[in-house]
Design a protein around this motif. Structure first.
Motif: not given
Ligand code: UDP
Ligand code: MG
Length: 305
Positions: A281-287, A289-303
């Motif tokens: 189930g853990y491996y299926v979960g990994r697969t 999440r990967q299949s959702l194609g969501r970004p690794r992170f979301i950047i909200s501010r930069e300087c």
């Protein structure tokens, strides 16, 4: 003209450390005559880390910063820093100065000699307790075996050539494991030993739970072997069943303890089946999440430019 070194520094609730880190690392690199930029990544801190990064930027224009919309974890913060870094080579180090900045010029010199990954290797694990040291040792020998990578003495303190950084950034996985992936990509490597310094401010972000999660996620990122446990249990209980059947034919049901033995074996087999289902189930979960194609992170501010 010397080539620029980017230093990526992930920071989570490090308001007390950011400016000291910027001053110390910047000072070391200026003294060594190395052109640099410092890329701080605020990993969704709940304290004044972002304001501290802005102040550090005000004091030294070579300081740049990005801030996540929430906490995404250190490895993702490192990858965000790598994606923002512009130097010909990029170093990664902790914000708490446990990775000694004085080693950077030595690592840079090795990079100039043609090494593409210069790894900081821990000589001493600092103030960690004997138990922590033993757990870390056991964890890395298991994962090194499963993943067929030698990660026992490795740390997140590294300096990499631009080519290595671009290779890392081209890897498609959502759930990144920096230490493992830098070992996975290969390239010409050199090592620099360092002593883990003591934290002077703030606290370590690692709890036992988060370390355990990190361990499971790193093993499953590199090896499918745990799933084969199901086959091992299958053979084991198959053998037990055959032997039990033969004994039954010989001894019969009259002998004491049979029922208990059978009940224990059935429950044990059930426990093993459920364990294997959890692992799969853990491996299926990994697969998943990967299949959702969501970004690794979301950047909200930069300087910083
Ligand atoms: N860190 C991060 N995100 C997290 C946890 C930690 O960016 O979710 C950063 C932290 O600010 C520090 C580095 O990762 O710069 C190492 O963290 P810490 O010192 O807590 O780990 P330890 O040195 O105890 O292994
Ligand atoms: Mg630390």
């Amino acid at each position: 003209m010397d080539k620029k070194l980017s230093v990526v520094i992930p920071a989570f609730n490090e308001e007390d450390m950011v400016e000291a880190a910027a001053r110390t690392v910047g000072g070391v690199l200026r003294d060594a005559g190395i052109p640099y930029e410092l890329v701080f990544v605020d990993d969704g801190s709940k304290d004044g880390t972002w304001e501290a990064i802005l102040r550090a930027h005000g004091a030294d224009p070579n300081v740049r910063g990005v801030s996540f919309s929430r906490n995404f974890g250190k490895d993702r913060a490192v990858f965000a820093g790598l994606s923002k870094a512009r130097g010909e080579c990029v170093a990664v180090m902790d914000c708490d100065l446990q990775h000694p900045p004085e080693k950077l010029p030595e690592m840079y010199a090795l990079w100039e000699q043609g090494f593409e990954v210069v790894e900081g290797v821990k000589r001493d694990r600092g103030e960690e307790s004997g138990l922590h040291r033993a757990c870390a040792g056991a964890f890395y020998s298991v994962i090194s075996k499963l993943a067929k990578l030698d990660m026992k003495r490795s740390s997140d303190f590294k300096l990499m050539d631009r080519r290595v950084v671009d290779t890392l950034l081209s890897l498609p996985e959502e759930d990144v494991f920096f230490r493992g992936l830098t070992a996975f990509v290969g390239y010409r490597r050199a090592e620099v030993e360092f002593d883990v310094a003591q934290r002077t401010a703030g606290v370590s972000k690692w709890s036992f739970k988060s370390l355990a999660r990190y361990a499971v996620s790193s093993v499953t990122a590199f090896s499918a072997a745990p799933m084969q446990l199901a086959a091992v249990f299958g053979v084991l209980f198959g053998v037990i069943a055959v032997v039990t059947g033969i004994l039954y034919a010989i001894v019969g049901w009259d002998a004491d303890g049979w029922l208990v033995f059978l009940a224990v074996m059935i429950l044990l087999a059930l426990a093993c089946v459920l364990l294997c289902m959890g692992i799969i189930g853990y491996y299926v979960g990994r697969t998943f999440r990967q299949s959702l194609g969501r970004p690794r992170f979301i950047i909200s501010r930069e300087c910083g430019e």
